[in-house]
Design a protein around this motif. Structure first.
Motif, PDB file in Angstrom:
ATOM      1  N   ALA A  35       4.533   6.995   4.147  1.00 32.12           N
ATOM      2  CA  ALA A  35       5.258   6.002   3.353  1.00 32.12           C
ATOM      3  C   ALA A  35       6.760   6.097   3.590  1.00 32.12           C
ATOM      4  O   ALA A  35       7.450   5.078   3.747  1.00 32.12           O
ATOM      5  N   THR A  36       7.280   7.305   3.640  1.00 33.79           N
ATOM      6  CA  THR A  36       8.719   7.484   3.862  1.00 33.79           C
ATOM      7  C   THR A  36       9.122   6.976   5.236  1.00 33.79           C
ATOM      8  O   THR A  36      10.126   6.266   5.386  1.00 33.79           O
ATOM      9  N   HIS A  37       8.358   7.321   6.255  1.00 26.79           N
ATOM     10  CA  HIS A  37       8.688   6.863   7.602  1.00 26.79           C
ATOM     11  C   HIS A  37       8.589   5.342   7.717  1.00 26.79           C
ATOM     12  O   HIS A  37       9.375   4.718   8.446  1.00 26.79           O
ATOM     13  N   LEU A  38       7.650   4.746   7.007  1.00 23.75           N
ATOM     14  CA  LEU A  38       7.485   3.296   7.080  1.00 23.75           C
ATOM     15  C   LEU A  38       8.716   2.579   6.549  1.00 23.75           C
ATOM     16  O   LEU A  38       9.259   1.669   7.205  1.00 23.75           O
ATOM     17  N   VAL A  79       9.084   0.483  -4.860  1.00 25.77           N
ATOM     18  CA  VAL A  79       9.532   1.826  -5.229  1.00 25.77           C
ATOM     19  C   VAL A  79       9.503   2.003  -6.742  1.00 25.77           C
ATOM     20  O   VAL A  79       9.157   3.073  -7.259  1.00 25.77           O
ATOM     21  N   ARG A  80       9.897   0.977  -7.469  1.00 26.87           N
ATOM     22  CA  ARG A  80       9.853   1.070  -8.937  1.00 26.87           C
ATOM     23  C   ARG A  80       8.426   1.347  -9.417  1.00 26.87           C
ATOM     24  O   ARG A  80       8.202   2.161 -10.315  1.00 26.87           O
ATOM     25  N   VAL A 107       3.678  10.826  -3.690  1.00 32.30           N
ATOM     26  CA  VAL A 107       4.204   9.477  -3.895  1.00 32.30           C
ATOM     27  C   VAL A 107       5.590   9.537  -4.516  1.00 32.30           C
ATOM     28  O   VAL A 107       6.500   8.785  -4.125  1.00 32.30           O
ATOM     29  N   LEU A 108       5.775  10.426  -5.489  1.00 31.13           N
ATOM     30  CA  LEU A 108       7.091  10.552  -6.126  1.00 31.13           C
ATOM     31  C   LEU A 108       8.142  11.023  -5.128  1.00 31.13           C
ATOM     32  O   LEU A 108       9.272  10.520  -5.108  1.00 31.13           O
ATOM     33  N   LEU A 109       7.766  11.979  -4.284  1.00 29.33           N
ATOM     34  CA  LEU A 109       8.715  12.461  -3.281  1.00 29.33           C
ATOM     35  C   LEU A 109       9.054  11.361  -2.285  1.00 29.33           C
ATOM     36  O   LEU A 109      10.219  11.190  -1.895  1.00 29.33           O
ATOM     37  N   ALA A 110       8.045  10.593  -1.871  1.00 34.76           N
ATOM     38  CA  ALA A 110       8.293   9.493  -0.931  1.00 34.76           C
ATOM     39  C   ALA A 110       9.162   8.422  -1.568  1.00 34.76           C
ATOM     40  O   ALA A 110      10.064   7.858  -0.920  1.00 34.76           O
ATOM     41  N   ALA A 111       8.905   8.100  -2.849  1.00 42.32           N
ATOM     42  CA  ALA A 111       9.717   7.085  -3.530  1.00 42.32           C
ATOM     43  C   ALA A 111      11.167   7.531  -3.664  1.00 42.32           C
ATOM     44  O   ALA A 111      12.096   6.742  -3.459  1.00 42.32           O
ATOM     45  N   TYR A 125       0.821  -1.212   0.000  1.00 46.29           N
ATOM     46  CA  TYR A 125       0.000   0.000   0.000  1.00 46.29           C
ATOM     47  C   TYR A 125       0.858   1.267   0.000  1.00 46.29           C
ATOM     48  O   TYR A 125       0.361   2.339   0.340  1.00 46.29           O
ATOM     49  N   PHE A 126       2.114   1.142  -0.384  1.00 51.94           N
ATOM     50  CA  PHE A 126       3.045   2.277  -0.368  1.00 51.94           C
ATOM     51  C   PHE A 126       2.492   3.448  -1.166  1.00 51.94           C
ATOM     52  O   PHE A 126       2.534   4.604  -0.720  1.00 51.94           O
ATOM     53  N   THR A 127       1.985   3.174  -2.356  1.00 52.77           N
ATOM     54  CA  THR A 127       1.528   4.260  -3.232  1.00 52.77           C
ATOM     55  C   THR A 127       0.205   4.858  -2.785  1.00 52.77           C
ATOM     56  O   THR A 127      -0.189   5.913  -3.298  1.00 52.77           O
ATOM     57  N   PHE A 128      -0.487   4.217  -1.852  1.00 56.26           N
ATOM     58  CA  PHE A 128      -1.778   4.729  -1.384  1.00 56.26           C
ATOM     59  C   PHE A 128      -1.651   5.479  -0.054  1.00 56.26           C
ATOM     60  O   PHE A 128      -2.632   6.032   0.428  1.00 56.26           O
ATOM     61  N   MET A 129      -0.461   5.458   0.523  1.00 59.63           N
ATOM     62  CA  MET A 129      -0.247   6.152   1.793  1.00 59.63           C
ATOM     63  C   MET A 129       0.126   7.612   1.548  1.00 59.63           C
ATOM     64  O   MET A 129       0.637   7.960   0.488  1.00 59.63           O
TER      65      MET A 129
END
Length: 1423
Positions: free
Chosen positions: A497-500, A522-523, A533-537, A488-492
């Motif tokens: 997401a970054t902290h996780l 991440v890909r 999402v892009l910043l978190a990735a 669920y990375f992209t939905f957070m």
């Protein structure tokens, strides 16, 4: 003569039958009770003879040595008695009395036979004459004190039935009195352990017990329970729960169980005690399932009073939470008790007028609750595993309590953990101790991270991070759940997401599978269009690479000190090596980041700097990665080498930054500065092998090409900026014909150029630190040119001319820029961007600027003597620009510190120790204020120079203010202040202004004082006070405001005499200084009121209010020009002074709201019989109540001056709202003084009576005149602008005020009737409380009509009045109350304290139904 007598005289008459022996009795009983027998023979006559009773009892005495023989004989005799019970009642009474005597004297053995015999007696008690039962009962009661063994208590089986027979009989005089006396004897006698258990089993048969003796019995049981063996406690508690379920003192039983195991058993430790408590918990759980009312009593006990909180009640609530019906209520009660304790402590700490012992008590309550929760959790593995799921649930409930905001700023100095930290500690303990809870904890983490709010998710992720770091091997068993969470990375939210991923990074070194899965996630995220999402990735990619480098540096066994290690089989399955390099593996993703938006690139560039900080030998690989991208914007052989215009693009009419070139150059410059010098072969094989290079001679030469290219480019950029003009650098022509879109692009380009200049400044200043004397001059010249160039760009980067929507990825502005409403791309990220200038650079340049300014002063004095001003003026202007730039840079640097995480490597690199800026800033302030101040100097240099110098002082003080704010918020609050009062700084400042004899007050401070408090006092005395007086004399009002803010911040951290001394200084300013500036006057008054300890603050406020009344004036007093006692109070400052006093009063009234609610809680606990504090005068409620009365009295004295003032409309409206709120609290106080039904009514205290008297005399009566005067003024000025809206607002607050006064006086009347004390003897008689609601529009129409026809008004008065009434009923919100003459008396005095009042007066309310109904409903809700 009878026939028997005649037969006896006959010579041949037979002899009398022999007396019955014991054998005869036994045989006869067997004969009469044999089932097959048909014998109808009557009983022997000797049984009926009174003379044979002693003979029959003698057989019992003879057989008493043998329990079986005595039992056989007694039971046989009882069988015979049962055949003719009424005729043999005397024998039965004697037999029971004798048996009791033999039993109590131990002549009959106490065993199973005696128990059976006593049970037989209980079936024959109805046949004993009632008049003989009291003696039997007395003998049984008298023997209770001798019960020491289980067999000794058999006689107690007879007592309930005896007393029941006596109670229901009419043959005994006052049977109830006798029974109660017997029960009192039982309660007063000494109870042994056996007797206690026996009485608990038997008490259900005492059906005649009243409630009072039931409570006494329960209290006696729990007082004597310490004598009971541990193994007997669970069964005893179960019997008590059975009693409670049948209605026997339910509340007292529950409270006794909780307090016994929570307090009395606290001295007993050991596993056996814990096991016993676990068994008791199971009994409680079962009892609640059978009788839910018991669960309600448990929950209600904690809700009513948190003082009942202990570790056992926590365990009980967790246990009953397993019952579905009580799951939510039990958890909610636990959470509410904890959060309420935190809120109470936080309020008590911030409330100035609460005594210190009360503050300590609230702190101790919170600490006790925390320790109780932790103890209940730590003991969960002692026979109480059934509560583990409840503990898991409660831990997550506390973790998610961030939305409550109760302990968000909780002071940790008191030793409190806070709800989130406590929840984390609970789950940590469970994870370590209970294997069965681990899977549930991870599952709950996964579920809640995806379902709760982002701010709540962070706390759960913090828990995951701790578990990963502390228990890596157990966490490997749950990798599957963690991978499901990563799906669920992209939905957070991006931050979550970054902290996780950051939390899971330490586990990646143990699991290659988890690492590969994270990379896969991440890909996928890099293909999303969502910015967050892009910043978190991007952040995740950087963190993965950094984690790998950190792991290699620390070694593969960095977790070997973990408290929970894996077994040999588990360790064999852990792949420690990841192989290769993630920088190489993720190169494609990194390349993709370079084609994303500017914010993604900024994260990438900052991440590459962090990578070099972890592994400096990666510089070559990073340079090779960045060089192709850099060359897109840098042309070495072109006319315009920097393609800044290519960094900006326009899309859909909006402008955004495509490439943050300044961030790229900053990244490159830091990498170059971090490289070790003196060697060309510093790059390891891995740094280059990741791109496929081998260590051949050809590639060896190519390894340094990228680094040298960047180094050469940086030198050319530095030169280019110095020689090229703005148009050449930006590549655009600033013309008037440019479109708004082109202007936006130009501003963005200039913004990037401004950042590049800062990067070059940082590089040049870094070189200046190590430069030789010959090169130092050139570098200083370069710095001055760069600063001038940066200053010239401000007119292009200002936002005053923005018309078109412009996305700006970078904002370079001074503190004086005022941004307009412009659509900014990722503006939140821009505000948190990292500074380009290092703190060490700013520190050095500040030192340089100070030296230059000092030289300029000397040069100015020398040139003024030679009448040569041209060179002096240009040097002064240059010095001013230099100072202005670096002061702005310092302010931006200080304000941006909180946006960088404490563990971020860039914080150490760029910000370092931000406190080092403090001393040079303070020295600069002293240097600036000591500059030439003569009139001749102002004429020579002009007003602009003087204004610039003030602006510099203002900026320097702002920097100091922000630094001090940061310092006071940090755990170590002493670092900056210690530096500011260090010997070197004081020595520097003492050259001009300080004398050694000024330090004596604080140097002689007690040795017990904290060093930090001493230094803060020194700073105020030696720095702030002299500056305040000098700047105030120089009319530097903005600067004085900053000093007042600094004083307030530091003063709030001081306590005791030091704080009072500071408040006294502020009062002296108000008494000695003529301050016409309203802002300075407001700050001075606020300091005086805030820094004085209670009750002195309200005394000062009362004195100021009296002087304010003289200046403002009233209906009876003409206004003065200025106060004689407080010169700060003048006509121009009266408004702000009144606002400051009312602000203080408002804060006190807010505190009173909380106090009255706490008093209501204590009152409810007392009414329900929960008396945890037996001494009423030392109960916290009593002390809190007395403190409240004193504070309320002081508030009334302050407001008594405002109630007669000629206040302006906004302040008058605010005053009415405060008065209504105050009377609402008065109503609550009075209501709490009235005893509930069935409780003893106490007389009101003298302090309360004095409060009522002062309120009636000084506030209530003048308030009606105040309202009448205010509304009369409104009618006279009905034509003024905005009067209609103001009347509408006051139409809401005036009825509320009147209602609150009447409600308060209603409770005073009830209290007067209950206590026979006339509390309204000082109330004003004949108070008009009838108000006519007038429509403001009709007021205007009436005034218009009065200007034309005065006679017609008299004729149309009645129709107008009726129309007004109709209009008011239809639209009450647009009306205003006006006093109507001729109203009846609302409250009449009884004339004497003892005179009764028949009914509560019902004051009239004309057209106020809506307001009154609302208030009544609110009052009912409070009840």
């Amino acid at each position: 003569m009878t026939t028997a007598t005649q037969n006896s005289n006959l010579p041949n008459s037979p002899p009398p039958p022999p007396p019955l022996t014991d054998t005869d009795i036994i045989r006869l009983a067997q004969l009469h009770h044999r089932p097959q027998t048909t014998v109808t023979t009557s009983l022997p006559p000797s049984l009926h003879s009174p003379s044979s009773i002693n003979h029959l009892l003698s057989h019992l005495h003879r057989r008493s040595s043998s329990s079986s023989a005595a039992a056989e004989y007694t039971s046989s005799l009882l069988r015979l008695i049962s055949l003719s019970p009424h005729q043999l009642s005397a024998l039965l009474t004697s037999l029971l009395t004798t048996y009791i005597h033999l039993f109590t004297s131990h002549q009959i053995p106490h065993d199973r036979n005696s128990q059976i015999t006593i049970q037989l007696f209980s079936h024959h008690l109805e046949n004993i004459p009632i008049k003989n039962l009291p003696s039997i009962s007395d003998s049984i009661v008298s023997s209770l004190s001798n019960v020491v063994d289980q067999d000794d208590s058999h006689l107690l089986d007879l007592l309930p039935k005896c007393l029941n027979l006596i109670c229901s009989s009419n043959e005994i005089e006052e049977p109830i009195g006798y029974v109660n006396l017997a029960i009192d004897r039982v309660l007063d006698c000494s109870w042994s352990r056996v007797l206690l258990v026996k009485l608990v089993l038997s008490v259900r048969d005492f059906v005649f017990l009243d409630k009072g003796r039931c409570r006494r019995f329960v209290a006696k049981v729990f007082n004597e329970m310490t004598k009971v063996e541990l193994q007997d406690l669970p069964s005893l508690v179960y019997q008590l729960l059975v009693l409670a379920s049948k209605g026997f003192s339910k509340r007292e039983v529950i409270e006794g169980i909780v307090m016994f195991f929570g307090a009395n058993m606290r001295v007993k430790t050991g596993s056996i005690v814990r096991q016993v408590e676990g068994t008791v918990l199971l009994h409680v759980n079962f009892a609640v399932k059978q009788d839910p009312s018991l669960g309600q009593e448990i929950v209600g006990l904690v809700r009513v009073d948190a003082r009942a909180f202990n570790h056992f009640i926590v365990a009980v609530l967790l246990s009953i939470a397993r019952v579905r019906r009580f799951s939510e209520s039990a958890m909610g009660t636990l959470k509410t008790a904890l959060i309420t304790a935190y809120k109470d402590y936080k309020f008590a700490k911030l409330c100035k007028w609460l005594p210190d012992d009360l503050k300590d008590e609230y702190l101790q309550t919170a600490i006790v609750i925390e320790k109780a929760v932790l103890k209940a959790v730590n003991e969960s593995n002692y026979g109480r595993e059934h509560v583990v799921p409840s503990i898991v649930q409660f831990g997550f409930v506390l973790l998610e309590s961030v939305e409550e905001g109760s302990n968000k700023e909780l002071d940790k100095s008191g030793g409190l953990m806070g709800s989130q930290e406590l929840g984390t500690q609970i789950l940590k303990s469970l994870f370590e101790v209970h294997d069965m809870a681990r899977n549930e904890i991870i599952e709950q983490c996964k579920f809640r991270v995806l379902s709760v709010k982002p701010e709540q998710s962070i706390a759960i992720i913090r828990l995951l991070s701790y578990l990963v770091q502390t228990y890596p091997y157990p966490m490997l068993e749950h990798v599957t759940h963690l991978k499901e969470l990563l799906d669920y990375f992209t939905f957070m939210p991006g931050k979550v997401a970054t902290h996780l991923v950051t939390a899971l990074l330490p586990l990646i070194k143990f699991s290659r599978d988890l690492q590969d899965y994270t990379i896969l996630v991440v890909r996928k995220a890099m293909f999303k269009r969502d910015d967050s999402v892009l910043l978190a990735a991007t952040s995740t990619i950087i963190n993965l690479i950094l984690a790998e480098k950190q792991s290699k540096r620390d070694g593969p066994y960095s977790f070997q000190e973990s408290s929970s290690q894996a077994s040999c089989s588990q360790q064999a399955e852990v792949p420690y090596g990841t192989g290769g390099s993630l920088f190489k593996e993720l190169n494609g993703l990194l390349q993709g980041c370079l084609y994303q938006q500017a914010l993604v690139k900024e994260i990438l560039y900052h991440g590459l700097v962090k990578l070099i900080l972890v592994d400096p030998l990666m510089a070559g690989a990073v340079f090779d990665f960045l060089l192709p991208h850099f060359l897109q914007f840098y042309r070495e052989d072109a006319d315009v080498q920097l393609e800044i215009n290519e960094c900006v693009k326009a899309e859909s009419g909006k402008v955004c930054i495509k490439e943050p070139l300044d961030c790229l150059l900053s990244c490159v410059s830091w990498i170059l500065l971090l490289q070790p010098h003196g060697t060309k072969s510093d790059h390891p094989t891995d740094s280059w092998a990741c791109f496929g290079f081998s260590l051949t001679q050809e590639n060896e030469a190519g390894r340094t090409v990228s680094g040298e290219s960047f180094s050469s480019a940086m030198l050319k950029v530095r030169k280019l900026i110095r020689v090229e003009n703005l148009e050449g650098l930006v590549g655009q022509t600033q013309g008037a014909a440019s479109t708004p879109l082109q202007e936006g692009k130009n501003r963005c380009a200039v913004s990037i150029l401004s950042g590049i200049i800062e990067v070059v400044l940082n590089v040049a200043a870094t070189e200046l630190e190590k430069a030789t004397e010959s090169k130092r001059t050139d570098l200083e010249k370069e710095l001055i040119e760069l600063v001038d160039f940066h200053k010239s760009l401000e007119k292009y980067t200002s936002t005053s001319r923005q018309r078109n929507g412009v996305k700006r990825g970078i904002t370079q502005s001074t503190v004086n820029d005022t941004p307009e409403k412009v659509e900014l791309g990722n503006s939140k990220f821009c505000k948190e961007r990292t500074s380009f200038l290092a703190t060490s650079v700013i520190y050095q340049l500040l030192q340089t600027a100070m030296e230059q300014y000092r030289c300029d002063i000397s040069t100015s004095i020398a040139t003024s003597q030679n009448h040569s001003q041209l060179s002096s003026k240009s040097s002064s202007i240059r010095s001013s620009k230099f100072l202005f730039f670096f002061l702005n840079a310092s302010l931006r640097q200080i304000k941006s510190v909180p946006s960088v995480g404490r563990d971020d490597p860039l914080r150490t690199l760029i910000y370092g120790d931000i406190n080092v800026l403090g001393p040079p800033l303070l020295k600069l302030v002293w240097l600036l204020k000591l500059g030439p101040n003569t009139d001749a100097d102002q004429k020579k240099k002009g007003r602009k120079h003087v204004e610039d110098r003030k602006e510099h002082i203002h900026l320097a003080l702002l920097c100091l203010k922000e630094l001090i704010r940061l310092s006071l918020q940090s755990p170590d609050q002493t670092g900056l202040i210690n530096n500011l009062v260090s010997d070197s700084v004081l020595e520097y400042l003492s050259i001009n202004v300080l004398n050694a004899d000024k330090v004596d007050e604080y140097e002689q401070a007690s040795a017990a004082d904290e060093q930090s408090a001493k230094n803060k006092g020194l700073f105020i005395k030696l720095i702030i006070k002299p500056l305040f007086y000098e700047l105030l004399a120089a009319s530097c009002f903005h600067e004085v405001e900053v000093l007042c803010d600094i004083t307030m911040m530091i003063g709030n951290k001081l306590y005791g005499d030091r704080r009072n001394s500071l408040g006294a200084w502020a009062i002296s300013i108000c008494k000695s200084k003529d301050i016409e500036n309203s802002k300075i006057a407001k700050n001075a008054v606020s300091l005086a009121l805030s820094l004085c300890s209670p009750p002195d603050d309200l005394v000062v406020a009362e004195n100021m209010a009296k002087e304010l009344l003289k200046v403002v004036g009233s209906e009876m007093i003409s206004p003065l020009e200025k106060s004689e006692i407080y010169p700060v109070i003048t006509h121009s400052t009266s408004y702000v002074v009144a606002s400051s006093i009312l602000t203080l009063i408002e804060s006190v009234i807010v505190d009173m709201d909380w106090v009255t609610m706490k008093l209501k809680t204590y009152s409810t606990a007392t009414q329900k019989g929960i008396m945890l504090d037996q001494n009423e005068e030392h109960a916290p409620g009593f002390q809190l109540e007395e403190t409240l009365y004193l504070t309320a009295e002081a508030v009334v004295k302050v407001l008594s001056s405002f109630v007669v003032m000629n206040l302006k409309d906004p302040q008058a409206e605010n005053f009415l709202r405060l008065a209504a709120r105050l009377y609402k609290n008065f109503g609550r106080m009075s209501k709490l003084r009235i005893a509930s039904k069935g409780c003893k009514q106490h007389l009101p205290s003298l302090k309360y009576q004095k409060l009522v008297e002062i309120t009636c005399k000084q506030l209530t009566a003048p308030l009606y005149n105040f309202v009448a005067l205010m509304q009369r003024n409104q009618q006279q000025s009905a034509r003024s602008k905005g009067i209609i809206n103001k009347i509408k607002r006051e139409n809401r607050c005036v009825p509320d005020l009147i209602f609150q006064i009447e409600d308060y006086e209603k409770y005073l009347i009830l209290l007067s009737k209950a206590t026979k004390v006339n509390l309204l003897r000082h109330a004003k008689r004949s108070t008009s409380r009838d108000f006519k609601i007038l429509d403001p529009q009709n007021i205007v129409r009436e005034e218009d009509a009065s200007n034309h026809e005065s006679n017609d008004n008299n004729d149309s008065a009645a129709p107008n009045e009726s129309s007004d009434s109709a209009g008011d009923e239809g639209n009450g919100s647009d009306t205003v109350l006006s006093p109507e003459p001729g109203s009846p008396v609302a409250v009449e005095d009884s004339g004497s304290d003892g005179e009764d009042q028949d009914a509560i007066p019902r004051p009239k309310r004309a057209k106020m139904n809506k307001v009154v109904q609302d208030s009544d409903g609110e009052a009912q809700s409070e009840e």
